[in-house]
Write a protein that holds these residues in place. Sequence first.
Motif, PDB file in Angstrom:
ATOM      1  N   THR A  55      -4.349   8.910  10.071  1.00 35.12           N
ATOM      2  CA  THR A  55      -6.025   7.785  10.249  1.00 35.12           C
ATOM      3  C   THR A  55      -5.075   7.420   7.827  1.00 35.12           C
ATOM      4  O   THR A  55      -5.430   6.558   8.379  1.00 35.12           O
ATOM      5  CB  THR A  55      -7.186   8.414   9.926  1.00 35.12           C
ATOM      6  OG1 THR A  55      -7.072   8.916  10.787  1.00 35.12           O
ATOM      7  CG2 THR A  55      -8.225   7.598   9.562  1.00 35.12           C
ATOM      8  N   LEU A  56      -5.384   8.437   7.331  1.00 38.03           N
ATOM      9  CA  LEU A  56      -5.383   7.581   5.529  1.00 38.03           C
ATOM     10  C   LEU A  56      -3.530   7.663   5.973  1.00 38.03           C
ATOM     11  O   LEU A  56      -3.830   6.217   5.081  1.00 38.03           O
ATOM     12  CB  LEU A  56      -4.298   9.130   4.932  1.00 38.03           C
ATOM     13  CG  LEU A  56      -6.259   9.506   5.162  1.00 38.03           C
ATOM     14  CD1 LEU A  56      -6.310  11.467   4.573  1.00 38.03           C
ATOM     15  CD2 LEU A  56      -6.897   9.030   3.986  1.00 38.03           C
ATOM     16  N   LEU A  57      -2.550   7.523   6.035  1.00 37.35           N
ATOM     17  CA  LEU A  57      -1.218   6.632   6.847  1.00 37.35           C
ATOM     18  C   LEU A  57      -0.898   5.583   7.840  1.00 37.35           C
ATOM     19  O   LEU A  57      -0.476   4.879   6.759  1.00 37.35           O
ATOM     20  CB  LEU A  57      -0.323   7.241   7.440  1.00 37.35           C
ATOM     21  CG  LEU A  57       0.520   8.289   6.279  1.00 37.35           C
ATOM     22  CD1 LEU A  57       1.217   9.587   6.661  1.00 37.35           C
ATOM     23  CD2 LEU A  57       0.950   8.407   4.869  1.00 37.35           C
ATOM     24  N   ARG A  79      -5.072   1.387   6.819  1.00 34.93           N
ATOM     25  CA  ARG A  79      -5.026   1.359   4.829  1.00 34.93           C
ATOM     26  C   ARG A  79      -7.285   1.708   4.901  1.00 34.93           C
ATOM     27  O   ARG A  79      -7.404   1.943   3.352  1.00 34.93           O
ATOM     28  CB  ARG A  79      -4.491   0.051   4.491  1.00 34.93           C
ATOM     29  CG  ARG A  79      -4.996   0.042   2.644  1.00 34.93           C
ATOM     30  CD  ARG A  79      -3.897  -1.064   2.149  1.00 34.93           C
ATOM     31  NE  ARG A  79      -4.345  -1.258   0.861  1.00 34.93           N
ATOM     32  CZ  ARG A  79      -3.893  -2.715   0.393  1.00 34.93           C
ATOM     33  NH1 ARG A  79      -2.925  -3.325   1.267  1.00 34.93           N
ATOM     34  NH2 ARG A  79      -3.914  -2.654  -1.191  1.00 34.93           N
ATOM     35  N   HIS A  80      -7.924   0.363   5.785  1.00 35.16           N
ATOM     36  CA  HIS A  80      -9.062   0.249   5.204  1.00 35.16           C
ATOM     37  C   HIS A  80     -10.196   1.865   5.476  1.00 35.16           C
ATOM     38  O   HIS A  80     -11.522   1.523   4.946  1.00 35.16           O
ATOM     39  CB  HIS A  80      -9.105  -1.046   5.699  1.00 35.16           C
ATOM     40  CG  HIS A  80      -9.824  -0.991   7.831  1.00 35.16           C
ATOM     41  ND1 HIS A  80      -8.205  -0.665   7.895  1.00 35.16           N
ATOM     42  CD2 HIS A  80      -9.865  -0.384   8.826  1.00 35.16           C
ATOM     43  CE1 HIS A  80      -8.113  -0.807   9.162  1.00 35.16           C
ATOM     44  NE2 HIS A  80      -9.490  -0.816   9.916  1.00 35.16           N
ATOM     45  N   PRO A 133     -13.212   5.875   3.324  1.00 26.16           N
ATOM     46  CA  PRO A 133     -14.202   6.071   3.386  1.00 26.16           C
ATOM     47  C   PRO A 133     -14.042   7.797   4.216  1.00 26.16           C
ATOM     48  O   PRO A 133     -14.926   8.748   4.175  1.00 26.16           O
ATOM     49  CB  PRO A 133     -14.988   5.759   5.411  1.00 26.16           C
ATOM     50  CG  PRO A 133     -14.256   4.138   4.519  1.00 26.16           C
ATOM     51  CD  PRO A 133     -13.036   4.293   3.534  1.00 26.16           C
ATOM     52  N   THR A 134     -12.157   7.761   4.455  1.00 19.98           N
ATOM     53  CA  THR A 134     -11.618   9.509   4.381  1.00 19.98           C
ATOM     54  C   THR A 134     -11.812  10.381   3.178  1.00 19.98           C
ATOM     55  O   THR A 134     -12.406  11.148   3.676  1.00 19.98           O
ATOM     56  CB  THR A 134     -10.410   9.594   5.508  1.00 19.98           C
ATOM     57  OG1 THR A 134     -10.453   8.569   6.843  1.00 19.98           O
ATOM     58  CG2 THR A 134      -9.460  10.737   6.001  1.00 19.98           C
ATOM     59  N   ALA A 135     -11.802   9.722   2.672  1.00 17.58           N
ATOM     60  CA  ALA A 135     -11.747  10.227   1.452  1.00 17.58           C
ATOM     61  C   ALA A 135     -12.913  11.045   1.374  1.00 17.58           C
ATOM     62  O   ALA A 135     -13.570  11.898   0.241  1.00 17.58           O
ATOM     63  CB  ALA A 135     -10.758   9.975   0.225  1.00 17.58           C
TER      64      ALA A 135
END
Length: 233
Positions: free
Chosen positions: A118-120, A123-124, A128-130
């Motif tokens: 998801t992080l890779l 980008r948008h 939120p994931t962080a």
Amino acid sequence: MQRIPFFPLLIAASLVVGWFIPSFYDWTGSDQSRPSPLIGQFAIGMLVSVSMFCLALPWMPSPSPQHANDPAAPTRFTIRTILIATAVVAVLLAAVAKFPLAISGGVYAIVWCWVVWTLLKFRHYRLPTAALLACLYCPYAWIASWKGLSGMMEALFGMAVGLPAFFITLFAGRLMGQHFDGLTWLSMLLTALILAVGLWVIRQGPKLTIAYCLWVLLVSVSGSFVLNALVRI
């Protein structure tokens, strides 16, 4: 409202709260035999505040616009999807009953592969994931300084494999009559489940993501505070 950086604020708040939990414990004047009344008051205050904020979210402007190149499609559940999901859950439950630690570790690793993907790729979804990861892990930031720099890697490893679900696992252990040390598999499985649900919630929009992160933060802070009290014994 639309310009408020909610996700960076969640990250910063998680880190600050986690780092100062031992100081807060000392400030309340609590000890192992007599917890301070302030602890219960703060817990109720956090619970009420988060509940009221989440109830008000539907009437607030969206904190961030939908990504133009990735319109969110509504999640659809068909009978086939439900049957497949039920079969997968049944197989996992049977496998966990026989090989709890191995299966929980495998599920945990799969979910983290999903996080990295998801992080890779999106980008948008990175911020939120962080924020979700921060709400899970940063409330335990005090562990890094509790044992000194020499114990930092050990502390960080312990955080990564299940401490975010410490509070829920501790409660489940009381119901099952087992000590937390024997429920490492459950803490890993619950952490993976919380993280997987969070990745799905992120795709449903920023408001739901903010609400979910707040509840995750509340659970992590509770577990971190209880753990801090236990290590003082």
